[in-house]
Design an enzyme around this catalytic site. Structure first.
Site, short mmCIF file in Angstrom:
data_model
loop_
_atom_site.label_atom_id
_atom_site.label_comp_id
_atom_site.label_asym_id
_atom_site.label_seq_id
_atom_site.Cartn_x
_atom_site.Cartn_y
_atom_site.Cartn_z
N VAL A 180 2.76 -11.30 -10.38
CA VAL A 180 2.06 -10.68 -9.24
C VAL A 180 1.75 -11.66 -8.11
O VAL A 180 1.21 -11.26 -7.08
CB VAL A 180 0.73 -10.04 -9.70
CG1 VAL A 180 1.00 -8.90 -10.65
CG2 VAL A 180 -0.20 -11.07 -10.32
N TYR A 181 2.07 -12.92 -8.28
CA TYR A 181 1.68 -13.90 -7.27
C TYR A 181 2.47 -13.74 -5.98
O TYR A 181 3.67 -13.50 -5.98
CB TYR A 181 1.87 -15.32 -7.79
CG TYR A 181 0.83 -15.79 -8.77
CD1 TYR A 181 -0.32 -15.06 -9.01
CD2 TYR A 181 0.99 -16.99 -9.46
CE1 TYR A 181 -1.27 -15.50 -9.91
CE2 TYR A 181 0.04 -17.44 -10.36
CZ TYR A 181 -1.09 -16.69 -10.58
OH TYR A 181 -2.03 -17.14 -11.47
N GLY A 182 1.74 -13.91 -4.87
CA GLY A 182 2.37 -13.97 -3.56
C GLY A 182 2.62 -12.63 -2.91
O GLY A 182 2.54 -12.51 -1.68
#
Length: 323
Positions: free
Chosen positions: A52-54
């Site tokens: 889920v990063y960024g």
């Protein structure tokens, strides 16, 4: 760059880990690639990311494409590591449910997500795969069995838990032992710093007892434990993610730390990171630098050898936070 072993895994990692939570935002995708190169030049071989990063609304910024249209941190990191994959230890995560109600730690979701992460990271295996958050709707037995299958398939090497309580870590170890699974967690990722010491209430003791490593995130508490200049920024602390600014107690501790840094002829971030690295369960510390210069300054903390008296002095600044 010093290295340590992650729990009982045998995996050796640099004591500074480059986090990619804001890759594509700060730094942007182009600069993030340069950051990875700078990390490799500094001897950093441990990289942390998540599915889920960024690319989630948490990291929306003016002037950037909205969530869902940006590249994910995994895509950016995977592209930057082309040609270096065998030289690094790659950690990713799945299971955060804030932006996807179908997420979690079920066998089906884990199987789907690991395939997507492998594709985005341009690799055939993930060295350390975290359960990002506890999933009360899925029995831990099912989660560990799913990880065990992935280990047998060679898609992940070792398992870890992120944001889990000490009792959940202990339960996972018991299940893995009882069922003779290869998916016993070897590390726990948790927020841990001089200003956030809840891990010391139970988690650090449990990890030390059972041989797990701790990998702290947010070690500089939004930059406050690195430079008082962060107080002059229009948006600081958890305000960056819709939370609150630093409170008076946090600012007072930071000022005391700045005074100690002056007295000891050191930099604030070096004291903050060296204090964490001196904790017996901490294997590596995740830093989320935005420039190569900032990363180099953080990485040099591994050259600092605090005395036992200095560690105790720093601990005393926030001793009540560990109670």
């Amino acid at each position: 760059m010093e290295r340590s072993v992650l729990g009982t895994s045998g995996i050796r990692v640099s004591r500074i880990c480059l986090g990619s939570a804001t890759f594509g935002v700060a730094p942007d995708a182009t600069s993030a690639g340069a950051m990875v190169g700078a990390a490799l030049d500094l001897g950093i071989d441990f990289f942390d990311t998540a599915d889920v990063y960024g690319s989630t609304p948490t990291f929306d910024r003016p002037g950037l494409p909205p969530a869902g249209e940006r590249e994910s941190a995994e895509e950016i990191l995977g592209r930057a590591l082309v040609g270096h994959r065998d030289d690094v230890v790659l950690a990713s995560k799945s299971g955060e449910r804030r932006f996807d109600a179908t997420a979690g730690l079920s066998r089906r979701y884990i199987a789907q997500q690991v395939e997507q992460s492998l594709r985005r990271l341009q690799t055939d295996r993930i060295d350390l795969y975290y359960a990002h958050f506890p999933d009360p709707s899925t029995p831990l037995e099912e989660t560990l069995a799913a990880y065990d299958t992935l280990i047998q398939q060679g898609k992940i090497r070792s398992v870890a838990l992120s944001n889990h309580a000490a009792w959940q870590v202990t339960q996972a170890l018991w299940i893995a032992d009882d069922r003779r699974l290869a998916s016993a967690p070897v590390a726990a990722q948790v927020q841990y710093s001089l200003l956030h010491r809840k891990a010391e209430r139970e988690l650090t003791s449990a990890c030390q007892k059972f041989g797990l490593s701790i990998v702290p995130f947010a070690p500089l508490h939004g930059g406050l434990l690195a430079d008082l200049a962060v107080l002059e920024r229009p948006v600081a602390g958890d305000e960056r993610y819709g939370g609150s600014r630093f409170d008076d107690r946090e600012v007072a501790v930071a000022r005391a730390l700045a005074d100690l840094a002056d007295d000891w002829g050191m930099q604030m971030q070096h004291l903050s990171l060296a204090w964490l690295l001196a904790q017996p369960t901490v294997a590596s510390v995740i830093v989320g630098a935005e420039t190569p210069e900032e990363l180099q300054a953080n990485a040099s903390a591994t050259d600092i050898n605090l005395t036992a008296e200095q560690v105790a002095h720093l601990s005393a600044l926030t001793a009540d936070l560990a109670d």
